[in-house]
Design an enzyme around this catalytic site. Sequence first.
Site: not given
Length: 198
Positions: A117-118, A121, A170, A183
């Site tokens: 997973e990136d 959060d 963010f 991206r």
Amino acid sequence: MGMDMAKRTKVVKERQLKKKEQEKVRILISRGRLQRRITEMAREIRKDFPGEPLHLVGVLKGAVFFLTDLGKQISGDVSFDFIAVSSYGAGTHTSGQVRLTRDLDSSIEGKTVIVVEDILDTGMTLQYLLRVFEQRKPKRLRVAVLLDKPERRIAAVHADYVGFTIPNEFVIGYGLDYAERYRNMPDVGVLSLGSEGK
Ligand code: IMP
Ligand code: MG
């Protein structure tokens, strides 16, 4: 009737352009640091499962670059699959709802699965995915995330491999998006939206 279509389109376009102009990116993790850390993570993962076939499950779309770079650095038997979920709208805030939008191609039963997973959060996405995967009886289930924002955690989930722990900002780039943009940036950056963007 108020504004006609052409005029309305023009107003919307101008507003979007203004928003874009206020977006600022500050590099947080350079491409060099990303690659060095990913190489270390790959070694760590292989060391934990010597000689074992590993099945990497990437979460689309954010984890794509991370999975491909990580996958290339893990020696031996490695296979891939992808799953897609939607948890965020177009903005920077989570809706809290997670929905499966694309399932895996093949069964994970009996496999050593590494979920890739990136970013971790709130943890809602991963919590949902781990529940889904556990029901499918993998031999082992591990989690590798490139980025971890522990300050935002709501769900009690744990990543076995973490690339970088980052502050509550963010971030975009290296797969991570803001409304599908950024991206393709090779580094990870912090996005600030200026006065009107929030
Ligand atoms: P969580 O469910 O809140 O843990 O969020 C996980 C997903 O939200 C990630 O896979 C990302 O797609 C997205 N996300 C969370 N934080 C960020 C961010 O800082 N930038 C871009 N996407 C993010
Ligand atoms: Mg994601």
